[in-house]
Enzyme design. Structure first.
Site, PDB file in Angstrom:
ATOM      1  N   CYS A 151      22.574  58.885   6.785  1.00 11.68           N
ATOM      2  CA  CYS A 151      21.276  59.301   7.524  1.00 11.68           C
ATOM      3  C   CYS A 151      21.626  59.809   8.782  1.00 11.68           C
ATOM      4  CB  CYS A 151      20.793  57.715   7.609  1.00 11.68           C
ATOM      5  SG  CYS A 151      19.322  57.668   8.887  1.00 11.68           S
ATOM      6  N   HIS A 242      16.142  66.579  -0.081  1.00 13.13           N
ATOM      7  CA  HIS A 242      14.872  67.014   0.778  1.00 13.13           C
ATOM      8  C   HIS A 242      13.984  68.072   0.001  1.00 13.13           C
ATOM      9  CE1 HIS A 242      16.383  64.718   4.201  1.00 13.13           C
ATOM     10  NE2 HIS A 242      17.399  65.055   3.932  1.00 13.13           N
ATOM     11  N   GLU A 297      10.096  59.373   3.848  1.00 11.18           N
ATOM     12  CA  GLU A 297      11.805  59.214   3.654  1.00 11.18           C
ATOM     13  C   GLU A 297      11.902  58.403   2.246  1.00 11.18           C
ATOM     14  OE1 GLU A 297      15.000  58.339   6.396  1.00 11.18           O
ATOM     15  OE2 GLU A 297      13.643  58.640   7.952  1.00 11.18           O
ATOM     16  N   CYS A 306      13.742  61.721  11.074  1.00 10.45           N
ATOM     17  CA  CYS A 306      14.695  61.676  10.130  1.00 10.45           C
ATOM     18  C   CYS A 306      15.566  62.836  10.375  1.00 10.45           C
ATOM     19  CB  CYS A 306      14.027  62.110   8.616  1.00 10.45           C
ATOM     20  SG  CYS A 306      15.253  62.117   7.472  1.00 10.45           S
ATOM     21  N   GLY A 309      16.466  65.401   7.490  1.00  8.17           N
ATOM     22  CA  GLY A 309      15.194  65.946   7.433  1.00  8.17           C
ATOM     23  C   GLY A 309      14.848  67.100   8.191  1.00  8.17           C
TER      24      GLY A 309
END
Length: 362
Positions: A151, A242, A297, A306, A309
């Site tokens: 993350c 993604h 997410e 994010c 992202g």
């Protein structure tokens, strides 16, 4: 479950009259829990008295319930945690340096992340011993109990967390092993955290996606039908998958703040073309160096930010010819600075802040 612990310890004196005197001492949360006697006997009474400055009506029934509750609390495990946030993407950080296994289960993480019945967070992050020469290892459980590879906002928070644990200098870097590989966050003098997120993965099966590649093995501006509507998507992995979309098939730019994210987000996440599910970014281009992003997410739903992202968005923007390699990405929680450099690595810069420290009953 409660974030902070306090325990009442009753001292009972029975008398021959129809009332009994009860005095209480409040034990702060930092103190150890008190082991109560297995059985306490006292006479029934009902009286009014001052308790910590408040007038209360006490009874033997109330005291019995207090004792029962305190006994249950004393038998529960307690987890120490620190809550951090990066642009509103919030996490519970756990010092797990003494074990190669997370201190709590995914099911316990779900309860802790619940914003009504727990502490509230987008995930629980464990700072664990390093592997293969790394300084630390990072594992994370999402708010739904699933485990992502890594993350971006979370690793900025972890860098701040371990620096606090070490009482380290304000400027230093860490080599952190994740399920997505080695990630290197650096604490900067201005308080921001810069992270070398590594090289993007574009080969379709490695993202992974079942969509047919359109450009040198990559999925770039490929139509995807979601609930009867076609979207143009580009697929990128930053160690986690993604799906980035700048427009529907009609070519009209998105107004991301008008999208029904709670409806369409899960449809993208669980689409059959994403065997590992996917994070989904919906993008509005402000200029070639500035975009606005909303994200759904995988495992956490709509969040305020994010990091991986935002990195995937800039890579997708370059591949689609919409953005430069250096961009400001505006998220609901604030901006991230993203740069896809000549060494093919993507660099993310943003904040990570301590919110509070606490103890949770498991």
């Amino acid at each position: 479950m409660a974030a902070f612990a306090s325990v009442w310890r009753p001292h009972l004196q029975s008398t021959e009259s129809d009332s009994a005197l009860a005095s209480f001492h409040c034990i702060p949360s930092s103190s150890r829990l008190v082991k109560l006697p297995e059985k306490l006997t006292f006479t029934a009474f009902s009286s009014s008295r001052s308790l910590c400055g408040l007038k209360v009506r006490t009874s033997s029934v109330m005291l019995e319930k207090t004792l029962e509750t305190a006994k249950k609390v004393s038998s529960k495990e307690i987890l120490d945690f620190s809550k951090y946030q990066g642009l509103g993407n919030d996490f519970l950080l756990v010092d797990n340096r003494d074990s190669a296994e997370p201190k709590i289960s995914p099911e316990q993480a779900v309860k802790l992340c619940d914003r009504n019945f727990g502490v509230g967070a987008d995930g629980v992050i464990f700072a664990m011993p390093g592997i293969n020469g790394s300084d630390y290892s990072m594992r994370i459980f999402n708010s739904d109990g699933s485990e992502p590879e890594m993350c971006g906002n979370g690793i900025r928070c972890m860098a701040r967390f371990v620096a606090n644990l070490e009482n380290a200098a304000e400027t230093r870097s860490y080599n952190i092993h994740t399920l997505a590989g080695l990630i290197i966050p650096k604490l900067r003098e201005d308080g921001q955290v810069e992270v070398d997120m590594g090289a993007p993965i574009l080969n379709a099966p490695d993202v992974p996606t079942k969509l047919t590649s359109s450009k040198d093995g990559a999925v770039v501006k490929v139509p995807l039908n979601v609930d009867g509507e076609n979207w143009l998507v580009t697929c990128v992995s930053m160690g986690n998958p993604h799906c980035v979309t700048f427009a529907r098939e009609d070519g009209k730019d998105l107004e991301v703040n008008c999208l029904p994210l709670e409806k369409i987000g899960p449809l993208f996440e669980h689409h059959e073309v994403f065997p590992a599910r996917t994070n989904t970014e919906f993008i509005q281009v402000i200029s070639r160096s500035h975009v606005r992003m909303r994200v759904w997410e995988r495992g956490a739903g709509a969040t305020l930010a994010c990091g991986t992202g935002a990195c995937a968005v800039v890579v997708a923007g370059v591949l689609e010819g919409r953005t430069e390699k250096k961009c400001t990405v505006d998220l609901p929680g604030g901006p991230l600075e993203i740069e896809w450099r000549e060494n093919n690595h993507v660099y993310m810069t943003g904040p990570a802040e301590l919110v509070f420290e606490g103890k949770a009953f498991l």
